[in-house]
Motif scaffolding. Sequence first.
Motif, PDB file in Angstrom:
ATOM      1  N   LEU A  77       0.919  -1.206   0.045  1.00  0.00           N
ATOM      2  CA  LEU A  77       0.120   0.056   0.005  1.00  0.00           C
ATOM      3  C   LEU A  77       0.874   1.206  -0.091  1.00  0.00           C
ATOM      4  O   LEU A  77       0.412   2.204  -0.650  1.00  0.00           O
ATOM      5  CB  LEU A  77      -0.899  -0.075   1.143  1.00  0.00           C
ATOM      6  CG  LEU A  77      -1.690   1.315   1.424  1.00  0.00           C
ATOM      7  CD1 LEU A  77      -2.704   1.467   0.159  1.00  0.00           C
ATOM      8  CD2 LEU A  77      -2.565   1.162   2.594  1.00  0.00           C
ATOM      9  N   ALA A  78       1.754   1.239   0.548  1.00  0.00           N
ATOM     10  CA  ALA A  78       2.916   2.484   0.916  1.00  0.00           C
ATOM     11  C   ALA A  78       3.491   2.732  -0.530  1.00  0.00           C
ATOM     12  O   ALA A  78       3.661   3.889  -0.856  1.00  0.00           O
ATOM     13  CB  ALA A  78       3.896   2.306   2.023  1.00  0.00           C
ATOM     14  N   ASP A  79       3.942   1.813  -1.119  1.00  0.00           N
ATOM     15  CA  ASP A  79       4.697   1.739  -2.313  1.00  0.00           C
ATOM     16  C   ASP A  79       3.737   2.858  -3.375  1.00  0.00           C
ATOM     17  O   ASP A  79       4.242   3.568  -4.185  1.00  0.00           O
ATOM     18  CB  ASP A  79       5.256   0.592  -2.896  1.00  0.00           C
ATOM     19  CG  ASP A  79       6.359   0.061  -2.001  1.00  0.00           C
ATOM     20  OD1 ASP A  79       6.830   0.874  -1.186  1.00  0.00           O
ATOM     21  OD2 ASP A  79       6.762  -1.111  -2.065  1.00  0.00           O
ATOM     22  N   PRO A  80       2.792   2.032  -3.544  1.00  0.00           N
ATOM     23  CA  PRO A  80       1.981   2.852  -4.676  1.00  0.00           C
ATOM     24  C   PRO A  80       1.756   4.356  -4.398  1.00  0.00           C
ATOM     25  O   PRO A  80       1.311   5.285  -5.101  1.00  0.00           O
ATOM     26  CB  PRO A  80       0.579   1.899  -4.774  1.00  0.00           C
ATOM     27  CG  PRO A  80       0.853   0.776  -4.452  1.00  0.00           C
ATOM     28  CD  PRO A  80       1.853   0.665  -3.382  1.00  0.00           C
ATOM     29  N   LEU A  81       1.304   4.309  -2.891  1.00  0.00           N
ATOM     30  CA  LEU A  81       0.938   5.861  -2.340  1.00  0.00           C
ATOM     31  C   LEU A  81       2.086   6.787  -2.707  1.00  0.00           C
ATOM     32  O   LEU A  81       2.203   8.135  -3.330  1.00  0.00           O
ATOM     33  CB  LEU A  81       0.586   6.061  -1.036  1.00  0.00           C
ATOM     34  CG  LEU A  81      -0.618   5.351  -0.490  1.00  0.00           C
ATOM     35  CD1 LEU A  81      -0.686   5.456   0.940  1.00  0.00           C
ATOM     36  CD2 LEU A  81      -1.595   6.030  -1.339  1.00  0.00           C
ATOM     37  N   VAL A  82       3.271   6.397  -2.598  1.00  0.00           N
ATOM     38  CA  VAL A  82       4.766   7.098  -2.689  1.00  0.00           C
ATOM     39  C   VAL A  82       4.955   7.384  -4.176  1.00  0.00           C
ATOM     40  O   VAL A  82       5.248   8.500  -4.774  1.00  0.00           O
ATOM     41  CB  VAL A  82       5.830   6.399  -2.132  1.00  0.00           C
ATOM     42  CG1 VAL A  82       7.043   7.315  -2.525  1.00  0.00           C
ATOM     43  CG2 VAL A  82       5.805   6.436  -0.647  1.00  0.00           C
ATOM     44  N   ALA A  83       4.554   6.436  -4.924  1.00  0.00           N
ATOM     45  CA  ALA A  83       4.661   6.743  -6.511  1.00  0.00           C
ATOM     46  C   ALA A  83       3.701   7.641  -6.913  1.00  0.00           C
ATOM     47  O   ALA A  83       4.078   8.359  -8.035  1.00  0.00           O
ATOM     48  CB  ALA A  83       4.586   5.192  -7.059  1.00  0.00           C
ATOM     49  N   ALA A  84       2.463   7.727  -6.417  1.00  0.00           N
ATOM     50  CA  ALA A  84       1.521   8.450  -6.895  1.00  0.00           C
ATOM     51  C   ALA A  84       1.910   9.939  -6.600  1.00  0.00           C
ATOM     52  O   ALA A  84       1.468  10.907  -7.487  1.00  0.00           O
ATOM     53  CB  ALA A  84       0.175   8.185  -6.037  1.00  0.00           C
ATOM     54  N   LEU A  85       2.643  10.376  -5.726  1.00  0.00           N
ATOM     55  CA  LEU A  85       3.264  11.471  -5.536  1.00  0.00           C
ATOM     56  C   LEU A  85       4.065  12.102  -6.809  1.00  0.00           C
ATOM     57  O   LEU A  85       3.931  13.452  -6.933  1.00  0.00           O
ATOM     58  CB  LEU A  85       4.021  11.773  -4.039  1.00  0.00           C
ATOM     59  CG  LEU A  85       3.435  11.413  -3.006  1.00  0.00           C
ATOM     60  CD1 LEU A  85       4.458  11.495  -1.829  1.00  0.00           C
ATOM     61  CD2 LEU A  85       2.033  12.226  -2.732  1.00  0.00           C
TER      62      LEU A  85
END
Length: 380
Positions: free
Chosen positions: A65-73
């Motif tokens: 979950l954290a990785d896609p959120l960071v990538a979305a930034l």
Amino acid sequence: MRAQLTGTAPDAGPAVRQLQLGASDAAPRPGADEPDLGHHGDVEATPGLVDLAVNVRRAPMPDWLADPLVAALGRLAAYPDPGPARAAVAHRHGRPPEEVLLTAGAAEGFVLLARALRGARRPVVVHPQFTEPEAALRAAGHPVERVLLDPAEDFRLDPARVPADADLVMIGNPTNPTSVLHPAEALAALAHPGRVLVVDEAFADTTLAPGLDGEPESLAARRDLPGLVVVRSLTKTWGLAGLRVGYLLGDAELLARCAAAQPLWAVSTPALAAATACAAPAAVAAERAIAAGLAADREHLVARLFALPGVRVAGRPASAFVLVHLPGAAGVRERLRERGWAVRRGDTFPGLGPDWLRIAVRDPATTDAFTDVLAEILEA
């Protein structure tokens, strides 16, 4: 048990009628203060207190979950594209994408429904439940009728108690704050042509039944019930209250009307990334494992509360919180705050009063520390 029709305080905004379903609670007198529908647990959980007032799980965010959120930034210069997230959520629930509407949290979903259904003649909200559905209806100018479930009957739903000519019905399952999980067949009995049935399943992923792989009593995959709209949230299990992401499931034409009432690009790119990730099979499996751990923690909390004098746990809790009746609960809540603990007051929920408290399920060590303090307060 007969239903009693009562009046509404003249200063309460759009008209509210209440159907009192049971004899254990007196209906509010005309002119009595209305519950504060805008009060929520985050107001109770002030800094420095151990938070048992907010039903959001607090745990480290998994990498998936954290990785896609960071990538979305890295994609914030582009406008949000809800397509992939919509398709992922639709696939999870076995629906076509046009039967999914992504929202900025479940709360926005209630606002959109209230706006899209301005023509409703007899909206009914089944209480006690989350107050935002009624608040959204009233803000949109709807007259609201309340069906109050009886604590003496463990807040169980009898579909026959909902007026037959109600053309909009809103109910939670599992219900906040009671933690009651209504049988799917009882909810399905509320659906019929000419009525929109809104079921708030914000806590559905917290429920568990032995021998069942999925969410017990969920209607999220039901496409055969006329007028059904299911409201879902990703806030609770995955600790995403600050991200604001949820969705509606239902008839494509009705959701299109809701979308027409929604601001452009209402759901941010990071929120859409979270919706996509949380719809994946691995995430759903993780939810089931978390629900199993929650069930054990809930049983521990209920057992500890059961041992305390004067404390009554309502019904058979099924979610991430329990509702308790305790004479003098308002004063107990203040003494708990003085000792460093925040719990949710019950008197802002229609159908409850000052002798009710909602307590979030936490790990056994936190529960033990809390109930030790509560026992000292009750013995003082």
